[in-house]
Design an enzyme around this catalytic site. Structure first.
Site, PDB file in Angstrom:
ATOM      1  N   SER A 162      59.614 -59.482  10.752  1.00  0.00           N
ATOM      2  CA  SER A 162      59.650 -59.390   9.302  1.00  0.00           C
ATOM      3  C   SER A 162      60.302 -58.068   8.867  1.00  0.00           C
ATOM      4  CB  SER A 162      58.235 -59.550   8.747  1.00  0.00           C
ATOM      5  OG  SER A 162      58.248 -59.839   7.379  1.00  0.00           O
ATOM      6  N   ASP A 187      61.283 -64.088  12.668  1.00  0.00           N
ATOM      7  CA  ASP A 187      60.979 -64.763  11.411  1.00  0.00           C
ATOM      8  C   ASP A 187      61.375 -63.977  10.161  1.00  0.00           C
ATOM      9  OD1 ASP A 187      60.130 -67.357  10.672  1.00  0.00           O
ATOM     10  OD2 ASP A 187      58.369 -66.513   9.716  1.00  0.00           O
ATOM     11  N   HIS A 314      53.770 -67.120  10.017  1.00  0.00           N
ATOM     12  CA  HIS A 314      54.820 -66.101   9.949  1.00  0.00           C
ATOM     13  C   HIS A 314      54.764 -65.137  11.139  1.00  0.00           C
ATOM     14  CE1 HIS A 314      57.629 -63.268   8.328  1.00  0.00           C
ATOM     15  NE2 HIS A 314      56.721 -62.386   7.942  1.00  0.00           N
TER      16      HIS A 314
END
Length: 355
Positions: A162, A187, A314
């Site tokens: 992220s 991700d 996530h």
């Protein structure tokens, strides 16, 4: 109704009953029905035990503080493994280095792992914890690497989740880390990230903000769906909290809602930067609909490897740590990344005499 939960009923043998005087037999009260009232269910595993924190030492081998010269910045790192290239892990916004704990315990069997608490997160401390500009965080990573390994670091595989994925890409794109041997982004895709920025403050404010105990925070993270692996949450969540004395409760360590001015800089131009990095690249996604146009074209041209990890949220490295570790080790093996890296065109390699 589960018969295992029924209270045991009084039992007497026929002989015992028949041997009693007839009068006593008549005054015996009837046996209570097993269904006359709901039986007391035996306590299940206590939630305090189920969501109790787990120590980092069960997964990493060592932790230490890295002090940056000429500043008051001190960055906390967790380390595991003794040989092979260094898998240098950068967590997402609001997470910590312990986000990689469970996967590190697997990766360390064949490579070294370093997981860093970024500025404003975990146990790291800095002169300005709210300066989460991409430039500042890149400088932090490079400064930590320099303090840990000097001018001749081993082969480095940058892994970023992220926000940390953005930092990893920007560090790699600088082309100043001459032993960089691989880049793994977890991700995060520019198109999706940029589109989601307008919702971020609402998402942050909708989180539960105060917790009476660390166990309650761990429980909330799992039941709320942000993490799907209880053991990973038990390791990583405590390091994302701090105790607020005036409020007498736990609150989030990272003040992400106060760093909005930097969010766009994390992701703007990220796809082109990722594609331009002259090292083997792996993109791990939790969904199939997240590639933007540059990455779609880049993938068709074979510029990077992409793997969709299903049945995770996530935080792929937390939800599926064993699969995540296998993907990292396969990436290292596939690209023949050894302890000293591989020859990368366009990057200066140090001579053996350099320090």
């Amino acid at each position: 109704m589960d018969s295992a939960n029924l209270s045991s009923l009084p039992e007497e043998t026929l002989e015992e009953e028949q041997s009693r005087p007839r009068e006593e037999q008549r005054i015996q009260p009837p046996l209570p029905s097993a269904f006359a009232s709901v039986p007391v269910r035996p306590p299940t595993q206590n939630s305090l035990q189920k969501y109790a924190p787990l120590d980092w030492s069960g997964y990493f081998d060592e932790e230490k503080d890295v002090s940056i010269p000429d500043s008051s910045d001190v960055f906390h790192v967790y380390m595991a493994g003794t040989e092979g290239p260094v898998v240098f892990c950068l967590h997402g916004g609001g997470y910590s280095g312990l986000s990689f704990a469970l996967s590190a315990s697997k990766i360390k069997e064949k490579a070294r792992v370093v997981a860093m608490d970024l500025r404003g997160h975990g146990k790291s401390s800095s002169e300005n914890d709210l300066d989460l500009s991409i430039q500042t965080m890149c400088n932090d990573v490079l400064a930590v690497l320099k303090e840990m390994y000097g001018g001749n670091p081993p082969a480095i595989v940058l892994v970023g989740h992220s926000m940390g994925g953005s930092v990893a890409v920007h560090v790699a794109a600088k082309k100043t880390l001459h032993t960089l041997a691989g880049l793994v982004v977890v991700d995060v895709v520019e198109g999706t990230a940029m589109a989601s920025l307008i919702h971020m403050q609402k998402i942050l404010s909708s989180r539960m903000q105060h917790f009476s105990s660390i166990e309650k925070a761990i429980e909330w993270s799992v039941k709320g769906g942000s993490l799907r692996n209880i053991d990973s949450a038990r390791v990583s969540i405590p390091s994302t909290l701090k105790y607020d004395d005036p409020k007498k409760c736990y609150v989030y360590r990272a003040q992400l809602e106060e760093t909005e001015q930097y969010w766009r800089g994390w992701y703007e131009g990220l796809s082109e930067k990722f594609l331009s990095c002259p090292v083997p690249k792996l993109l791990l996604l939790a969904g199939t609909d997240r590639l933007d146009r540059p990455l779609t074209i880049g993938q068709m041209q074979g510029k990077f490897q992409m793997v969709v990890v299903r049945h995770t949220g996530h935080a792929i490295q937390e939800d599926s740590p064993e699969e995540f570790a296998s993907l990292i080790l396969n990436f290292i093996s596939r690209n023949r990344i050894g302890p000293y890296g591989v020859e990368i065109p366009g990057l200066r390699r140090p001579s053996q005499s350099e320090t």
